[in-house]
Write a protein that holds these residues in place. Structure first.
Motif, mmCIF file in Angstrom:
data_model
loop_
_atom_site.group_PDB
_atom_site.id
_atom_site.type_symbol
_atom_site.label_atom_id
_atom_site.label_comp_id
_atom_site.label_asym_id
_atom_site.label_seq_id
_atom_site.Cartn_x
_atom_site.Cartn_y
_atom_site.Cartn_z
ATOM 1 N N ASP A 1 0.829 -1.208 0.000
ATOM 2 C CA ASP A 1 0.000 0.000 0.000
ATOM 3 C C ASP A 1 0.863 1.256 0.000
ATOM 4 O OD1 ASP A 1 -2.391 -1.450 0.101
ATOM 5 O OD2 ASP A 1 -2.410 -1.471 2.289
ATOM 6 N N ARG A 2 1.876 1.266 0.840
ATOM 7 C CA ARG A 2 2.730 2.451 0.946
ATOM 8 C C ARG A 2 3.545 2.647 -0.327
ATOM 9 N NH1 ARG A 2 3.217 0.150 6.092
ATOM 10 N NH2 ARG A 2 5.330 -0.656 5.692
ATOM 11 N N PHE A 3 4.003 1.540 -0.898
ATOM 12 C CA PHE A 3 4.731 1.612 -2.166
ATOM 13 C C PHE A 3 3.839 2.187 -3.269
ATOM 14 C CE2 PHE A 3 5.966 -0.142 -6.244
ATOM 15 C CZ PHE A 3 7.341 -0.011 -6.262
ATOM 16 N N PHE A 4 2.620 1.666 -3.372
ATOM 17 C CA PHE A 4 1.687 2.127 -4.393
ATOM 18 C C PHE A 4 1.346 3.606 -4.202
ATOM 19 C CE2 PHE A 4 -2.291 2.366 -6.786
ATOM 20 C CZ PHE A 4 -2.026 1.554 -7.884
ATOM 21 N N ALA A 5 1.218 4.035 -2.949
ATOM 22 C CA ALA A 5 0.925 5.442 -2.660
ATOM 23 C C ALA A 5 2.093 6.337 -3.082
ATOM 24 C CB ALA A 5 0.635 5.624 -1.174
ATOM 25 N N SER A 6 3.318 5.881 -2.836
ATOM 26 C CA SER A 6 4.483 6.675 -3.247
ATOM 27 C C SER A 6 4.552 6.800 -4.763
ATOM 28 C CB SER A 6 5.780 6.027 -2.737
ATOM 29 O OG SER A 6 5.868 6.120 -1.327
ATOM 30 N N LEU A 7 4.213 5.723 -5.453
ATOM 31 C CA LEU A 7 4.206 5.769 -6.913
ATOM 32 C C LEU A 7 3.079 6.661 -7.418
ATOM 33 C CD1 LEU A 7 5.583 4.715 -9.421
ATOM 34 C CD2 LEU A 7 4.185 2.647 -9.276
ATOM 35 N N SER A 8 1.912 6.576 -6.805
ATOM 36 C CA SER A 8 0.778 7.409 -7.193
ATOM 37 C C SER A 8 1.079 8.893 -7.016
ATOM 38 C CB SER A 8 -0.461 7.042 -6.371
ATOM 39 O OG SER A 8 -0.871 5.721 -6.626
ATOM 40 N N ALA A 9 1.893 9.227 -6.008
ATOM 41 C CA ALA A 9 2.229 10.624 -5.741
ATOM 42 C C ALA A 9 3.023 11.249 -6.883
ATOM 43 C CB ALA A 9 3.020 10.733 -4.435
ATOM 44 N N GLU B 1 -0.640 7.604 -16.259
ATOM 45 C CA GLU B 1 -2.040 7.288 -15.966
ATOM 46 C C GLU B 1 -2.136 6.598 -14.614
ATOM 47 O OE1 GLU B 1 -4.209 5.340 -19.191
ATOM 48 O OE2 GLU B 1 -2.501 5.791 -20.500
ATOM 49 N N CYS B 2 -3.012 7.092 -13.758
ATOM 50 C CA CYS B 2 -3.147 6.542 -12.405
ATOM 51 C C CYS B 2 -4.612 6.357 -12.046
ATOM 52 C CB CYS B 2 -2.498 7.476 -11.379
ATOM 53 S SG CYS B 2 -0.758 7.832 -11.685
ATOM 54 N N SER B 3 -4.918 5.215 -11.465
ATOM 55 C CA SER B 3 -6.233 4.985 -10.872
ATOM 56 C C SER B 3 -6.010 4.370 -9.504
ATOM 57 C CB SER B 3 -7.068 4.050 -11.765
ATOM 58 O OG SER B 3 -6.539 2.739 -11.738
ATOM 59 N N ASP B 4 -7.086 3.969 -8.848
ATOM 60 C CA ASP B 4 -6.951 3.382 -7.516
ATOM 61 C C ASP B 4 -6.214 2.048 -7.538
ATOM 62 O OD1 ASP B 4 -8.276 5.513 -6.417
ATOM 63 O OD2 ASP B 4 -10.214 4.496 -6.302
ATOM 64 N N ASP B 5 -6.200 1.374 -8.695
ATOM 65 C CA ASP B 5 -5.581 0.054 -8.715
ATOM 66 C C ASP B 5 -4.582 -0.179 -9.841
ATOM 67 O OD1 ASP B 5 -7.299 -0.083 -10.867
ATOM 68 O OD2 ASP B 5 -8.650 -1.541 -9.947
ATOM 69 N N THR B 6 -4.360 0.812 -10.718
ATOM 70 C CA THR B 6 -3.430 0.631 -11.829
ATOM 71 C C THR B 6 -2.677 1.920 -12.128
ATOM 72 O OG1 THR B 6 -4.897 -1.022 -12.844
ATOM 73 C CG2 THR B 6 -3.186 -0.080 -14.255
ATOM 74 N N ILE B 7 -1.379 1.800 -12.354
ATOM 75 C CA ILE B 7 -0.541 2.941 -12.728
ATOM 76 C C ILE B 7 0.248 2.559 -13.978
ATOM 77 C CG2 ILE B 7 1.343 4.481 -12.025
ATOM 78 C CD1 ILE B 7 0.509 3.954 -9.114
ATOM 79 N N ARG B 8 0.174 3.384 -15.008
ATOM 80 C CA ARG B 8 0.874 3.137 -16.267
ATOM 81 C C ARG B 8 2.030 4.125 -16.394
ATOM 82 N NH1 ARG B 8 -1.772 -0.290 -19.666
ATOM 83 N NH2 ARG B 8 -0.594 0.505 -21.438
#
Length: 205
Positions: free
Chosen positions: A35-43, A74-81
Motif C-alpha cells: 500500500d505504501r509503495f503504491f501510494a508513493s508511486l501514485s504521488a 495514468e493513475c487509478s486506484d488500482d493501476t498505474i501506467r
C-alpha cells in the motif's frame, strides 16, 4: 429507592449502547508495504523524470547512450501506467497494478509505432513476498514463462524485476537473472517536461 432506578437504568443503557457501537465499529485494515509503495508511486502521477543506466553490461550500451525518460502518465486506484522512453523509442510501458491477494503486479506493455502489440508483450509477474515501502520485486509468472519459451526467449524464464522508490530521491527499475543485470535510475529531484504519448496510447486531452 425509586430515585435510584432511573439513573441506574440510564447508566446501564448507556453502557449497552456503547458496547454495541464498539462491536459494530469498522476496523481499518492495516496499511501494508505494498500500500505504501503504491501510494508513493501514485504521488508521482503526471510527472516525468530523466534517468540513466547505472549497470555496466555491454548488452545495454545502446540504452546507456540514449536519453531515458519515465512518465507516470495514468493513475487509478488500482493501476498505474508508466511509459518508459528510450531515445525516440516509445514502445515500452510499465504497468503496476494491485492484485486480489493484496500484492502488486508488474507487466510490460510493448507496442509498435502503429499501436499494435509486439509479439513479446504483457509479460511480468506478481509479488510473492511483502517487500518494503521502497522496493517491490516481481518474479516471472507462468504466462510469461510460456510466452518466452514459445517465442524463443527461454533465457528470460528466470527473470525477476524490481522497482524502487525513494521519495524525493530516485525511482529505479531492475531486471535480474543469472548472468544478467540491468538497473536504470531516475532523478526524482528534477522533473522534466512530459514526453509524447507512448505508441498505441491516446493523446492526452
Amino acid at each position: 429507592m425509586k430515585w435510584i432506578a432511573l439513573p441506574l437504568a440510564l447508566v446501564l443503557a448507556a453502557c449497552t449502547d456503547g458496547g454495541v457501537a464498539d462491536d459494530q465499529a469498522p476496523v481499518a485494515a492495516a496499511e501494508t508495504a505494498a500500500d505504501r509503495f503504491f501510494a508513493s508511486l501514485s504521488a508521482l502521477c503526471g510527472k516525468a523524470y530523466e534517468g540513466r543506466v547505472v549497470s555496466d553490461e555491454a548488452a545495454d550500451e545502446e540504452m546507456r547512450s540514449s536519453r531515458l525518460v519515465m512518465h507516470v502518465r495514468e493513475c487509478s486506484d488500482d493501476t498505474i501506467r508508466i511509459p518508459f522512453h528510450v531515445g525516440e523509442d516509445r514502445s515500452r510501458t510499465w504497468v503496476v497494478s494491485r492484485t486480489e491477494e493484496g500484492g502488486l503486479r508488474l507487466k510490460h506493455d510493448h507496442r509498435h509505432p502503429d499501436g499494435s502489440e509486439d509479439v513479446l508483450t504483457q509479460y511480468g509477474g506478481d509479488t510473492t513476498a511483502p517487500g518494503t515501502a521502497t522496493r517491490q520485486e516481481f518474479p516471472v509468472d507462468s504466462f510469461s514463462r510460456d510466452l518466452f519459451n514459445r517465442e524463443g526467449a527461454a533465457v528470460s524464464t528466470t527473470n525477476v524485476w524490481a522497482i524502487e522508490i525513494e521519495p524525493g530521491r530516485i525511482f529505479a527499475y531492475e531486471l535480474r537473472r543469472p548472468n544478467r543485470y540491468l538497473r536504470a535510475e531516475f532523478d526524482l529531484t528534477r522533473p522534466v517536461a512530459p514526453p509524447p504519448p507512448p505508441w498505441g496510447a491516446k493523446p492526452e486531452a
